[in-house]
Design an enzyme around this catalytic site. Structure first.
Site, PDB file in Angstrom:
ATOM      1  N   SER A  36       0.863  -1.174   0.000  1.00 38.40           N
ATOM      2  CA  SER A  36       0.000   0.000   0.000  1.00 38.40           C
ATOM      3  C   SER A  36       0.899   1.224   0.000  1.00 38.40           C
ATOM      4  O   SER A  36       1.811   1.339   0.827  1.00 38.40           O
ATOM      5  CB  SER A  36      -0.899   0.010   1.238  1.00 38.40           C
ATOM      6  OG  SER A  36      -1.658   1.194   1.286  1.00 38.40           O
ATOM      7  N   PHE A 102     -10.227   5.389 -14.194  1.00 37.23           N
ATOM      8  CA  PHE A 102      -8.817   5.022 -14.269  1.00 37.23           C
ATOM      9  C   PHE A 102      -8.148   5.496 -12.988  1.00 37.23           C
ATOM     10  O   PHE A 102      -8.202   6.681 -12.653  1.00 37.23           O
ATOM     11  CB  PHE A 102      -8.173   5.689 -15.492  1.00 37.23           C
ATOM     12  CG  PHE A 102      -6.685   5.473 -15.614  1.00 37.23           C
ATOM     13  CD1 PHE A 102      -6.153   4.211 -15.802  1.00 37.23           C
ATOM     14  CD2 PHE A 102      -5.815   6.567 -15.571  1.00 37.23           C
ATOM     15  CE1 PHE A 102      -4.778   4.028 -15.937  1.00 37.23           C
ATOM     16  CE2 PHE A 102      -4.445   6.394 -15.713  1.00 37.23           C
ATOM     17  CZ  PHE A 102      -3.924   5.119 -15.895  1.00 37.23           C
ATOM     18  N   THR A 221       6.533   4.763 -30.555  1.00 36.32           N
ATOM     19  CA  THR A 221       6.999   5.853 -29.697  1.00 36.32           C
ATOM     20  C   THR A 221       8.093   5.336 -28.777  1.00 36.32           C
ATOM     21  O   THR A 221       8.031   4.219 -28.266  1.00 36.32           O
ATOM     22  CB  THR A 221       5.842   6.458 -28.888  1.00 36.32           C
ATOM     23  OG1 THR A 221       5.193   5.422 -28.138  1.00 36.32           O
ATOM     24  CG2 THR A 221       4.822   7.116 -29.815  1.00 36.32           C
ATOM     25  N   LEU A 222       9.107   6.181 -28.558  1.00 38.59           N
ATOM     26  CA  LEU A 222      10.312   5.775 -27.830  1.00 38.59           C
ATOM     27  C   LEU A 222      10.543   6.611 -26.583  1.00 38.59           C
ATOM     28  O   LEU A 222      11.675   6.716 -26.111  1.00 38.59           O
ATOM     29  CB  LEU A 222      11.528   5.881 -28.754  1.00 38.59           C
ATOM     30  CG  LEU A 222      11.413   5.202 -30.120  1.00 38.59           C
ATOM     31  CD1 LEU A 222      12.605   5.557 -30.996  1.00 38.59           C
ATOM     32  CD2 LEU A 222      11.276   3.688 -29.968  1.00 38.59           C
ATOM     33  N   LYS A 225      13.342   9.364 -26.344  1.00 40.23           N
ATOM     34  CA  LYS A 225      14.145   9.199 -27.562  1.00 40.23           C
ATOM     35  C   LYS A 225      13.360   9.557 -28.826  1.00 40.23           C
ATOM     36  O   LYS A 225      13.887   9.461 -29.934  1.00 40.23           O
ATOM     37  CB  LYS A 225      14.659   7.764 -27.666  1.00 40.23           C
ATOM     38  CG  LYS A 225      15.588   7.356 -26.528  1.00 40.23           C
ATOM     39  CD  LYS A 225      16.019   5.903 -26.663  1.00 40.23           C
ATOM     40  CE  LYS A 225      16.889   5.469 -25.495  1.00 40.23           C
ATOM     41  NZ  LYS A 225      17.247   4.027 -25.606  1.00 40.23           N
ATOM     42  N   ASP A 255      -1.387   9.703 -25.789  1.00 38.81           N
ATOM     43  CA  ASP A 255      -2.622  10.135 -26.451  1.00 38.81           C
ATOM     44  C   ASP A 255      -2.408  11.476 -27.144  1.00 38.81           C
ATOM     45  O   ASP A 255      -2.903  11.705 -28.258  1.00 38.81           O
ATOM     46  CB  ASP A 255      -3.764  10.249 -25.442  1.00 38.81           C
ATOM     47  CG  ASP A 255      -4.051   8.930 -24.739  1.00 38.81           C
ATOM     48  OD1 ASP A 255      -3.808   7.869 -25.340  1.00 38.81           O
ATOM     49  OD2 ASP A 255      -4.507   8.974 -23.580  1.00 38.81           O
TER      50      ASP A 255
END
Length: 323
Positions: A36, A102, A221-222, A225, A255
């Site tokens: 927790s 979420f 996507t990096l 980088k 996003d």
């Protein structure tokens, strides 16, 4: 271009842990983890991958069509998106469930531990794309993002059947789904990060070359980088990340990249410019707490683009941004 974005619509509960998750994990006890984390901050923000992408596109002057399922608690969120240029008329409202939630905790290294309650999102499988086409006219592209798994498969199959170009963006759902071949085969674009790229190949059983043969453009996507873009028979294109002013919270950065990339594609710009647009919008998202908390000002955006990628590149996008 008319672009529809299908995927989750959610409320984000974002928490900050003032330490490192790695320091709390005991390697030989990982099979019995019970932890927790006492967090210092809680922010409740608008989120969900489809809504985040649409928000970014709307801020850039587009009018993307949001496709997803929500609860009857969506009224305020709908008003917010409408005010930022998003077409919410095709959002499905559940009579049974609340809008998805979420819950995410981020540590000081920007690692994240998250849970997702599907809620109304589980009804996304009830959404047909053809009524949207009937309402707005032909769709030039449908991005199919993380959503109810059955809904993702249904949207993908409908795109194939009706000849609608689609972009596959399974992201978080890759870990859960076993029908990955069905999600990406024939996609005009495939979006993943580096880890998801490997997971995609593992779950499909296809090599990197075989995946490329089945999609038009592969976008990986990096993180800091930048991004790599691959096409069959073409050399890889690497685009450096845009410099960020500060790092605040990483939720929604991917996003925002997609929002910038898709907007540039809708302007019929090159893949290089699309990646640059995506990277700069991602930097904006990283610099605020919450995936829809950044704002754009035309001249500042163009000037920052010039600082990152050169004046010639900035001149190319200047005539489109926020027009």
């Amino acid at each position: 271009m008319r672009i529809a974005v299908a995927g989750s619509i959610a409320t984000d509960h974002l928490m900050t842990f003032p330490g490192r998750f790695a320091d709390q994990l005991i390697p030989d006890q990982l099979h019995t983890v019970s932890l927790s984390f006492l967090v210092d901050a809680l922010d409740i923000r608008r989120g969900g991958v489809a809504a985040n992408i649409c928000y970014g596109m709307g801020c850039l002057g587009q009018n993307p069509i949001l496709v997803g399922a929500v609860g009857d608690d969506f009224a305020d969120y709908r008003s917010w998106l409408d005010r930022h240029g998003v077409d919410t008329s095709s959002v499905y409202v559940s009579q049974l469930h609340h809008t998805a939630r979420f819950l995410c905790t981020t540590d000081e290294d920007h690692n994240q531990i998250a849970s997702f309650y599907t809620g109304a999102m589980s009804e996304a499988r009830e959404i047909e794309l053809q009524p949207i086409v009937d309402r707005v006219g032909d769709l030039d592209l449908v991005l199919i993002g993380a959503d109810d798994p059955e809904g993702m498969l249904r949207h993908t199959e409908e795109c194939r059947t009706r000849g609608i170009p689609f972009a596959a963006d399974p992201s978080q759902q890759l870990a859960r789904m076993n029908d990955v071949c069905e999600l990406i085969d024939g996609a005009a674009y495939l979006f993943t990060n580096e880890y998801e790229k490997s997971l995609c190949e593992q779950k499909t059983g296809w090599s990197d070359e075989e995946v490329l043969e089945r999609v038009g453009v592969r976008v990986t996507t990096l993180g800091p980088k930048g991004v790599r873009i691959d096409r069959t028979g073409e050399p890889s294109l690497h685009v450096d990340a845009a410099p960020e002013v500060r790092k605040v919270e990483p939720t929604g950065v991917g996003d925002a990249f997609r929002a910038g990339f898709l907007t540039a594609i809708s302007w019929e710009l090159s893949l290089e410019r699309a990646a640059q647009m995506g990277n700069l919008l991602a930097a904006h998202a990283l610099e605020v707490a919450g995936p829809q908390e950044y704002t754009l000002h035309r001249q500042q955006f163009v000037d920052r683009f010039a600082g990152a990628y050169g004046r010639e590149a900035a001149d190319e996008i200047a005539g489109h941004v926020l027009n």
